[in-house]
Scaffold this motif. Structure first.
Motif, PDB file in Angstrom:
ATOM      1  N   VAL A  64       0.872  -1.234  -0.090  1.00 21.41           N
ATOM      2  CA  VAL A  64       0.129   0.027  -0.060  1.00 21.41           C
ATOM      3  C   VAL A  64       0.759   1.271  -0.066  1.00 21.41           C
ATOM      4  CG1 VAL A  64      -1.773   1.258   1.126  1.00 21.41           C
ATOM      5  CG2 VAL A  64      -1.841  -1.299   1.391  1.00 21.41           C
ATOM      6  N   SER A  65       0.549   2.312  -1.005  1.00 21.67           N
ATOM      7  CA  SER A  65       1.219   3.570  -1.004  1.00 21.67           C
ATOM      8  C   SER A  65       0.120   4.623  -0.892  1.00 21.67           C
ATOM      9  CB  SER A  65       2.132   3.568  -2.293  1.00 21.67           C
ATOM     10  OG  SER A  65       3.216   2.354  -2.432  1.00 21.67           O
ATOM     11  N   CYS A  66       0.644   5.677  -0.347  1.00 16.85           N
ATOM     12  CA  CYS A  66      -0.080   6.931  -0.308  1.00 16.85           C
ATOM     13  C   CYS A  66       0.193   7.537  -1.537  1.00 16.85           C
ATOM     14  CB  CYS A  66       0.213   7.474   1.045  1.00 16.85           C
ATOM     15  SG  CYS A  66      -0.511   9.317   1.283  1.00 16.85           S
ATOM     16  N   THR A  67      -0.920   8.083  -1.870  1.00 18.00           N
ATOM     17  CA  THR A  67      -1.079   8.849  -3.194  1.00 18.00           C
ATOM     18  C   THR A  67      -1.625  10.350  -3.078  1.00 18.00           C
ATOM     19  OG1 THR A  67      -3.043   8.188  -4.145  1.00 18.00           O
ATOM     20  CG2 THR A  67      -0.929   7.000  -4.760  1.00 18.00           C
ATOM     21  N   GLY A  68      -2.251  10.698  -1.919  1.00 14.11           N
ATOM     22  CA  GLY A  68      -2.499  11.949  -1.864  1.00 14.11           C
ATOM     23  C   GLY A  68      -3.619  12.098  -0.751  1.00 14.11           C
ATOM     24  N   ALA A  69      -4.051  13.326  -0.635  1.00 22.11           N
ATOM     25  CA  ALA A  69      -4.785  13.722   0.151  1.00 22.11           C
ATOM     26  C   ALA A  69      -6.520  13.469  -0.369  1.00 22.11           C
ATOM     27  CB  ALA A  69      -4.972  15.103   0.937  1.00 22.11           C
ATOM     28  N   THR A  70      -7.593  13.323   0.748  1.00 21.85           N
ATOM     29  CA  THR A  70      -8.881  13.356   0.145  1.00 21.85           C
ATOM     30  C   THR A  70      -9.479  14.619   0.192  1.00 21.85           C
ATOM     31  OG1 THR A  70      -9.221  12.362   2.223  1.00 21.85           O
ATOM     32  CG2 THR A  70      -8.867  10.796   0.567  1.00 21.85           C
ATOM     33  N   ASN A  71      -8.809  15.743   0.844  1.00 23.24           N
ATOM     34  CA  ASN A  71      -9.441  16.908   0.972  1.00 23.24           C
ATOM     35  C   ASN A  71      -8.371  17.895   0.542  1.00 23.24           C
ATOM     36  OD1 ASN A  71      -7.767  17.024   3.202  1.00 23.24           O
ATOM     37  ND2 ASN A  71      -9.316  16.076   4.448  1.00 23.24           N
ATOM     38  N   GLU A  72      -9.003  19.005   1.039  1.00 23.24           N
ATOM     39  CA  GLU A  72      -7.864  20.391   0.491  1.00 23.24           C
ATOM     40  C   GLU A  72      -6.574  20.496   1.465  1.00 23.24           C
ATOM     41  OE1 GLU A  72      -8.367  22.443  -2.033  1.00 23.24           O
ATOM     42  OE2 GLU A  72     -10.114  20.888  -2.572  1.00 23.24           O
ATOM     43  N   SER A  73      -6.565  19.422   2.606  1.00 23.32           N
ATOM     44  CA  SER A  73      -5.400  19.714   3.274  1.00 23.32           C
ATOM     45  C   SER A  73      -4.019  19.390   2.416  1.00 23.32           C
ATOM     46  CB  SER A  73      -5.370  18.576   4.557  1.00 23.32           C
ATOM     47  OG  SER A  73      -5.315  17.259   3.963  1.00 23.32           O
ATOM     48  N   PRO A  74      -3.008  19.745   3.224  1.00 22.84           N
ATOM     49  CA  PRO A  74      -1.596  19.481   2.459  1.00 22.84           C
ATOM     50  C   PRO A  74      -1.434  18.007   2.346  1.00 22.84           C
ATOM     51  CG  PRO A  74      -1.554  21.004   4.595  1.00 22.84           C
ATOM     52  CD  PRO A  74      -2.682  20.631   4.580  1.00 22.84           C
ATOM     53  N   ASN A  75      -0.542  17.629   1.322  1.00 24.91           N
ATOM     54  CA  ASN A  75      -0.256  16.399   1.066  1.00 24.91           C
ATOM     55  C   ASN A  75       0.217  15.671   2.409  1.00 24.91           C
ATOM     56  OD1 ASN A  75       0.565  13.921   0.288  1.00 24.91           O
ATOM     57  ND2 ASN A  75       1.985  14.857  -1.434  1.00 24.91           N
ATOM     58  N   PRO A  76      -0.561  14.605   2.503  1.00 29.13           N
ATOM     59  CA  PRO A  76      -0.187  13.610   4.132  1.00 29.13           C
ATOM     60  C   PRO A  76       0.752  12.835   3.876  1.00 29.13           C
ATOM     61  CG  PRO A  76      -2.311  13.001   3.347  1.00 29.13           C
ATOM     62  CD  PRO A  76      -1.773  14.024   2.026  1.00 29.13           C
ATOM     63  N   CYS A  77       1.113  12.477   2.705  1.00 29.24           N
ATOM     64  CA  CYS A  77       1.950  11.211   2.294  1.00 29.24           C
ATOM     65  C   CYS A  77       3.419  11.414   2.672  1.00 29.24           C
ATOM     66  CB  CYS A  77       2.067  10.920   0.628  1.00 29.24           C
ATOM     67  SG  CYS A  77       0.362  10.567  -0.120  1.00 29.24           S
ATOM     68  N   ARG A  78       3.926  10.522   3.117  1.00 30.44           N
ATOM     69  CA  ARG A  78       5.426  10.375   3.684  1.00 30.44           C
ATOM     70  C   ARG A  78       6.334   9.581   2.784  1.00 30.44           C
ATOM     71  NH1 ARG A  78       5.226  11.531   9.150  1.00 30.44           N
ATOM     72  NH2 ARG A  78       3.203  10.743  10.216  1.00 30.44           N
ATOM     73  N   GLY A  79       5.687   9.216   1.487  1.00 27.75           N
ATOM     74  CA  GLY A  79       6.478   8.384   0.734  1.00 27.75           C
ATOM     75  C   GLY A  79       6.746   6.916   1.044  1.00 27.75           C
ATOM     76  N   GLY A  80       7.127   6.233   0.026  1.00 27.68           N
ATOM     77  CA  GLY A  80       7.268   4.729   0.447  1.00 27.68           C
ATOM     78  C   GLY A  80       6.064   3.928   0.544  1.00 27.68           C
ATOM     79  N   SER A  81       6.115   2.776   0.776  1.00 25.45           N
ATOM     80  CA  SER A  81       4.910   1.836   0.863  1.00 25.45           C
ATOM     81  C   SER A  81       4.952   0.966   2.219  1.00 25.45           C
ATOM     82  CB  SER A  81       4.969   1.054  -0.228  1.00 25.45           C
ATOM     83  OG  SER A  81       5.969   0.068  -0.524  1.00 25.45           O
ATOM     84  N   VAL A  82       4.139   0.380   2.326  1.00 21.97           N
ATOM     85  CA  VAL A  82       3.821  -0.670   3.515  1.00 21.97           C
ATOM     86  C   VAL A  82       3.251  -1.924   2.992  1.00 21.97           C
ATOM     87  CG1 VAL A  82       1.812   0.327   4.448  1.00 21.97           C
ATOM     88  CG2 VAL A  82       3.428  -0.877   5.986  1.00 21.97           C
ATOM     89  N   ILE A  83       3.669  -3.205   3.639  1.00 21.40           N
ATOM     90  CA  ILE A  83       2.932  -4.116   3.310  1.00 21.40           C
ATOM     91  C   ILE A  83       2.018  -4.639   4.591  1.00 21.40           C
ATOM     92  CG2 ILE A  83       3.345  -6.824   3.156  1.00 21.40           C
ATOM     93  CD1 ILE A  83       4.485  -5.313   0.851  1.00 21.40           C
ATOM     94  N   VAL A  84       0.795  -4.813   4.179  1.00 19.97           N
ATOM     95  CA  VAL A  84      -0.294  -5.143   5.231  1.00 19.97           C
ATOM     96  C   VAL A  84      -0.853  -6.591   4.902  1.00 19.97           C
ATOM     97  CG1 VAL A  84      -1.017  -2.788   5.583  1.00 19.97           C
ATOM     98  CG2 VAL A  84      -2.238  -3.716   4.028  1.00 19.97           C
ATOM     99  N   LYS A  85      -1.124  -7.144   5.786  1.00 21.20           N
ATOM    100  CA  LYS A  85      -1.978  -8.509   5.935  1.00 21.20           C
ATOM    101  C   LYS A  85      -3.199  -8.288   6.300  1.00 21.20           C
ATOM    102  CE  LYS A  85      -1.073 -13.012   7.549  1.00 21.20           C
ATOM    103  NZ  LYS A  85      -0.263 -13.700   8.801  1.00 21.20           N
ATOM    104  N   VAL A  86      -4.201  -8.912   5.289  1.00 19.56           N
ATOM    105  CA  VAL A  86      -5.622  -9.000   5.658  1.00 19.56           C
ATOM    106  C   VAL A  86      -6.307  -9.763   6.632  1.00 19.56           C
ATOM    107  CG1 VAL A  86      -7.861  -9.084   4.652  1.00 19.56           C
ATOM    108  CG2 VAL A  86      -6.222  -8.148   3.284  1.00 19.56           C
ATOM    109  N   VAL A  87      -6.506  -9.382   7.707  1.00 18.85           N
ATOM    110  CA  VAL A  87      -6.997  -9.979   9.049  1.00 18.85           C
ATOM    111  C   VAL A  87      -8.399  -9.862   9.467  1.00 18.85           C
ATOM    112  CG1 VAL A  87      -4.666 -10.571   9.733  1.00 18.85           C
ATOM    113  CG2 VAL A  87      -5.942  -8.605  10.631  1.00 18.85           C
TER     114      VAL A  87
END
Length: 153
Positions: A73-96
């Motif tokens: 999972v990678s962050c690609t941007g904000a869902t509203n008018e706020s500044p870009n919340p993304c830190r860069g990179g990605s994370v692996i998550v496990k569905v539980v």
């Protein structure tokens, strides 16, 4: 330790093609949104959630068939008018877990996973996500093609 030799009905050309395919990207990423949660009661049984876990909506949950599947999972941007919340990179998550209120493409991920890719103050972010590996079979143990070739060198 001495090398182990074995006989196999698999031909050398087949193995070469398999190794070559392991170096290709297997799937394209899907777009969605992510939120975070801290609940530690999970719908999937026999899964060690670790700290980077996710819940998905009923349409992705597949009556628990997705349990144990991992996503990058990678962050690609904000869902509203706020500044870009993304830190860069990605994370692996496990569905539980199952997220009753999530639509298809909405991943409710652990707070730890969310904070790896975005500022927690954002609350909701746009994401790009894709399966981490190729799922060969489902069950308590998931087996991914190329895992040994790529990660156990």
């Amino acid at each position: 330790m001495a090398p182990i030799f074995f006989r196999s009905s698999v031909s050398l050309p087949f193995l070469l093609v398999a190794v070559a395919l392991c170096s290709l990207p297997i799937s394209s990423a899907d777009d969605g949104i992510a939120t975070f949660y801290t609940d530690t009661t999970f719908a999937c049984e026999n899964q060690d959630p670790g700290t980077n876990y996710a819940a998905v909506g009923q349409s992705m949950y597949d009556n628990g068939g997705i349990c144990g599947r991992q996503y990058s999972v990678s962050c690609t941007g904000a869902t509203n008018e706020s500044p870009n919340p993304c830190r860069g990179g990605s994370v692996i998550v496990k569905v539980v877990d199952l997220c009753e209120s999530c639509e298809y493409g909405h991943l409710d991920i652990s707070q730890e996973a969310f904070s790896t890719i975005a500022d927690l103050d954002a609350g909701v972010i746009k994401i790009s996500y894709q399966p981490d590996g190729i799922l060969l079979s489902r069950g308590v143990n998931d087996f991914f093609v190329c895992y040994n070739l790529q990660y156990n060198k």
